[in-house]
Design an enzyme around this catalytic site. Structure first.
Site, PDB file in Angstrom:
ATOM      1  N   HIS A 184       0.991  -1.365  -0.084  1.00 39.74           N
ATOM      2  CA  HIS A 184      -0.303   0.148   0.182  1.00 39.74           C
ATOM      3  C   HIS A 184       0.603   1.418  -0.002  1.00 39.74           C
ATOM      4  O   HIS A 184       0.413   2.532  -0.632  1.00 39.74           O
ATOM      5  CB  HIS A 184      -1.328   0.076   1.289  1.00 39.74           C
ATOM      6  CG  HIS A 184      -2.007  -0.726   0.462  1.00 39.74           C
ATOM      7  ND1 HIS A 184      -2.199  -2.457   0.731  1.00 39.74           N
ATOM      8  CD2 HIS A 184      -3.054  -0.781  -0.553  1.00 39.74           C
ATOM      9  CE1 HIS A 184      -3.469  -2.765   0.773  1.00 39.74           C
ATOM     10  NE2 HIS A 184      -3.846  -2.106  -0.123  1.00 39.74           N
ATOM     11  N   CYS A 481      -8.959  -2.890 -10.846  1.00 40.29           N
ATOM     12  CA  CYS A 481      -8.476  -1.864 -10.249  1.00 40.29           C
ATOM     13  C   CYS A 481      -7.431  -2.012  -9.751  1.00 40.29           C
ATOM     14  O   CYS A 481      -6.623  -1.520  -8.892  1.00 40.29           O
ATOM     15  CB  CYS A 481      -9.607  -1.056  -9.157  1.00 40.29           C
ATOM     16  SG  CYS A 481      -9.933  -2.822  -8.076  1.00 40.29           S
TER      17      CYS A 481
HETATM   18  C1  PEP Z   1      -6.389  -5.608  -5.555  1.00 37.92           C
HETATM   19  O1  PEP Z   1      -5.854  -6.075  -4.692  1.00 37.92           O
HETATM   20  O2  PEP Z   1      -5.848  -4.930  -5.968  1.00 37.92           O
HETATM   21  C2  PEP Z   1      -6.571  -4.245  -5.095  1.00 37.92           C
HETATM   22  C3  PEP Z   1      -7.133  -2.926  -6.138  1.00 37.92           C
HETATM   23  O3  PEP Z   1      -7.423  -3.815  -3.304  1.00 37.92           O
HETATM   24  P1  PEP Z   1      -5.639  -3.535  -2.610  1.00 37.92           P
HETATM   25  O4  PEP Z   1      -4.521  -2.591  -3.486  1.00 37.92           O
HETATM   26  O5  PEP Z   1      -6.647  -2.556  -1.829  1.00 37.92           O
HETATM   27  O6  PEP Z   1      -5.837  -4.394  -1.967  1.00 37.92           O
END
Ligand code: PEP
Ligand code: MG
Length: 550
Positions: A184, A481
Site C-alpha cells: 500500500h 482496479c
Molecule cells: C487489489 O488487491 O488489487 C486491490 C485493488 O485492492 P488493494 O490493493 O487495496 O488490496
C-alpha cells in the site's frame, strides 16, 4: 557513483538529497532507573516542554485544520493528570522513557474508551508519546522527517497512514528497502504521482544528504551521480513534463470504448483525477479514510466523507469498496484479533460479516450520500472467496437501498467460479494485487518475494481470462482496479482477456490512454493469447512487446 536496484512504481524520475526516516522506536524496557526520581522527572519535564514547542511550531506552519489538530496535541502534553501519573511511575522506580510510555498508554486507552471525537484522537497521543520518548532518549523523532527543502524519502517501509500524509511539494520520491510493487506504500505513492522504488537492498545505507537519481521506470537509485548523469536525468524529467498525450475517453484504435477510471483513497485526489480525464472512479478505498480511527465512524461522518468524493463526479460512475480491513491496513474497530497470517485471515468481507452492524452502517451512509449527489454509486465487497459471500453482500446492499452491487475478485477461488459469482453479482472488479499475491503465494508486503508479485505471470492472466469470459457470457461488466491496469501494455492484455473498464491512480491514466489508442480489439486479443501462452512473466512481456503496432 553507486547504483541500487529495486522495483519501480510508475514511470517518474526525480533528483534530490536523501532524507532518512528513522526506524520506529522500540518499547522502552521495564528496567529500574539508575538515575533516581529527581533526575528522571527533570528529563521528562524538559522533553515534554520541548516536544510541545516542536508541535506548536509545526501547528503554526501547517495552519488550517492540520494546525488545529497539532495544537490539540500540544495541549495534551500539558494535561496535569498525565503529569501526575508520569511522576507517580517515576517514584516507583521507572525510567523517564518507561513512565511516559505507560502513562500516555493509559490516557490513550481512556480516550479510545470514550469514543467519538476524543476516541479519534487516541492515535495522536501515541504519536506524541513516541516523540517525547525520542526527545528523552536523544534520538531523532519517529515518522516522516521534516524539511524546508524537497527531498527523497528513504525508509525501511512506510505505514499507509504516513504515506497518505506525504506532501508531494516536499517529497520528490520514495525509496524503501521493504515492500513490493503492490504494497500500500507503493499504491499510495502512485496515487500521489510520486516516483517510488521499493524492495531496494542497501537503501538504508544511503547517507543522509546524498544526492540520488530515482528512476522508477528503470527501478534504479543512483547515488552521487556524475554531472553527466544528472544532466541526462534533468533532461528526461523535462521531456516527460512536456510530452503531449492523447485526450478524451479511453478507446482502442477501432473505437471500442474502454472507460478509464481513477483509484481514490479520499476526496483529496478528486481534482487531480478529474484533471487527468478520469471517466469516473473505479475503486474508492474507503478504509483509507479510517486508518487512524479507534472506533467505528458514525453514519453521519461516513456520509459526508463519501459525499465529498461523489460530488466530484456528477453523472459518472463511482465504484465504492466496502471497508477492506486487515493485513497491512488493519482498522482498530474491525480487526482486533492477533493473527499469524493476516493476509489469510479475517479480512475484507470476512471481517465485515463478523461485524455486520459496521457494514450496515457503511452501506446506509453510502445510500444516503448517493441520494444527495448526482454520481451513480456502485458498491463492491473486498476479498470475496465464495458465491455465498457474494449473495450475502449483494443482498444486504440492495436491502439498504443500493441498486448496483458487485464483488472484487482477488481470491483464485472466486476467479475460478466467476460464472457462478456473476450470476449473483451485478459486476466484478478484479483486484490484481491480491489476486497475484494469492495465486503466487507471495506476500505483497515482503521485499524478499517481490519478484513473484508480477501480474504478467500467465497463471494470473489465466484467472483474469476466466473472469473476462464469465463477464462476456453473462453480459456483466468486468473491471480491473489493481495496479496491473496502470501498466500500459498489460492494460492491453487485460482488455484482450475480456476486461471492459480499467481503474488506476490518476497519474497513470495518460500513459494507458496513449497505449490503448494504438491497438484494435483483435490486436489486444492476439496480445492476450500470446501472453497466456508464455511460460513466465518475462516471456509474456516479451511476446506482447513483439506484437506492439509500430
Ligand atoms: C487489489 O488487491 O488489487 C486491490 C485493488 O485492492 P488493494 O490493493 O487495496 O488490496
Ligand atoms: Mg485487494
Amino acid at each position: 557513483m553507486t547504483t541500487l536496484s529495486g522495483i519501480g512504481v510508475g514511470r517518474g524520475l526525480a533528483v534530490g538529497p536523501v532524507l532518512r526516516m528513522p526506524d520506529p522506536l522500540p518499547e522502552p524496557p521495564t528496567t529500574q532507573s539508575t538515575l533516581g526520581p529527581d533526575a528522571e522527572k527533570e528529563r521528562v519535564m524538559h522533553a515534554l516542554a520541548a516536544t510541545a514547542d516542536d508541535i506548536r511550531a509545526r501547528a503554526a506552519k501547517a495552519g488550517g485544520m492540520a494546525g488545529e489538530v497539532l495544537e490539540a496535541q500540544a495541549l495534551m502534553m500539558d494535561d496535569p493528570m498525565l503529569k501526575t501519573d508520569v511522576d507517580a511511575r517515576i517514584d516507583t522506580g521507572a525510567t523517564a522513557e518507561r513512565a511516559v510510555h505507560e502513562a500516555f498508554g493509559v490516557f490513550r486507552d481512556m480516550l479510545a474508551g470514550i469514543g467519538g471525537y476524543l476516541g479519534e484522537r487516541a492515535a495522536d497521543l501515541d504519536d506524541v508519546s513516541r516523540r517525547a520518548i525520542a526527545r528523552i532518549a536523544g534520538v531523532p523523532a519517529p515518522g516522516v522527517p521534516e524539511s524546508d527543502v524537497p527531498f527523497v524519502l528513504v525508509a525501511r517501509d512506510l505505514a499507509p497512514a504516513d504515506t497518505a500524509l506525504l506532501d508531494p511539494e516536499l517529497v520528490l520520491a520514495i525509496v524503501t528497502s521493504e515492500g513490493g510493487k503492490t504494497s500500500h506504500t507503493a499504491i499510495l505513492a502512485g496515487e500521489k504521482g510520486l516516483p517510488a522504488i521499493v524492495g531496494v537492498a542497501g537503501a538504508l545505507d544511503l547517507a543522509e544528504g546524498t544526492t540520488v537519481i530515482v528512476d522508477a521506470g528503470a527501478g534504479t537509485v543512483e547515488a552521487d551521480p556524475s554531472a553527466e548523469a544528472l544532466a541526462t536525468a534533468e533532461q528526461k524529467i523535462a521531456d516527460r513534463a512536456a510530452r503531449v498525450h492523447t485526450t478524451g475517453p479511453g478507446a482502442l484504435a477501432d473505437g471500442t470504448a474502454i472507460p478509464l477510471l481513477a483509484n481514490l483513497g479520499s476526496a483529496e485526489g478528486v481534482d487531480s483525477a478529474v484533471a487527468a480525464g478520469a471517466e469516473g472512479v473505479g475503486l474508492f478505498r474507503t478504509e483509507f479514510l479510517f486508518l487512524d480511527s479507534s472506533s467505528a465512524p458514525s453514519v453521519e461522518t461516513q456520509k459526508s466523507a463519501y459525499s465529498a468524493v461523489l460530488a466530484g463526479f456528477p453523472g459518472k460512475k463511482v465504484v465504492v469498496r466496502a471497508l477492506d480491513a486487515g493485513a497491512d491496513k488493519p482498522l482498530a474497530f474491525l480487526n482486533d484479533a492477533e493473527e499469524e497470517n493476516p493476509a489469510l485471515g479475517l479480512r475484507g468481507i470476512r471481517s465485515l460479516r463478523a461485524s455486520e452492524q459496521i457494514l450496515r452502517d457503511q452501506l446506509t451512509a453510502l445510500a444516503q450520500a448517493e441520494a444527495e449527489n448526482e454520481a451513480e454509486v456502485w458498491v463492491m465487497a473486498p476479498m470475496v472467496a465464495t458465491v455465498d459471500e457474494t449473495r450475502y453482500f449483494t443482498g444486504l446492499a440492495r436491502e439498504l437501498g443500493l441498486t448496483t452491487a458487485g464483488v472484487m475478485v482477488e481470491v483464485p477461488a472466486a476467479a475460478l467460479l466467476a460464472d457462478r459469482i456473476l450470476a449473483v453479482a451485478d459486476f466484478a472488479s478484479i483486484g490484481t494485487n491480491d489476486l497475484t499475491q494469492y495465486t503466487m503465494a507471495a506476500d505483497r508486503m515482503l521485499g524478499s518475494v517481490a519478484s513473484f508479485q508480477d501480474p504478467w505471470h500467465p497463471a494470473v492472466l489465466k484467472l483474469v481470462g476466466e473472469i473476462g469470459s464469465a463477464g462476456t457470457t453473462s453480459d456483466k461488466p468486468v473491471g480491473v482496479c489493481g495496479e496491473a491496469a496502470a501498466d500500459p501494455k498489460l492494460a492491453v492484455v487485460l482488455v484482450g482477456l475480456g476486461v471492459t473498464t480499467l481503474s488506476m491512480s490518476a497519474p497513470a491514466i495518460a500513459d494507458v490512454r496513449d497505449e490503448l489508442a494504438r491497438w484494435t480489439l483483435a490486436g489486444a486479443r492476439d496480445a492476450a493469447q500470446a501472453a497466456l501462452a508464455a511460460e513466465d512473466a518475462a516471456g509474456a512481456r516479451a511476446a506482447v512487446e513483439g506484437l506492439t503496432p509500430a
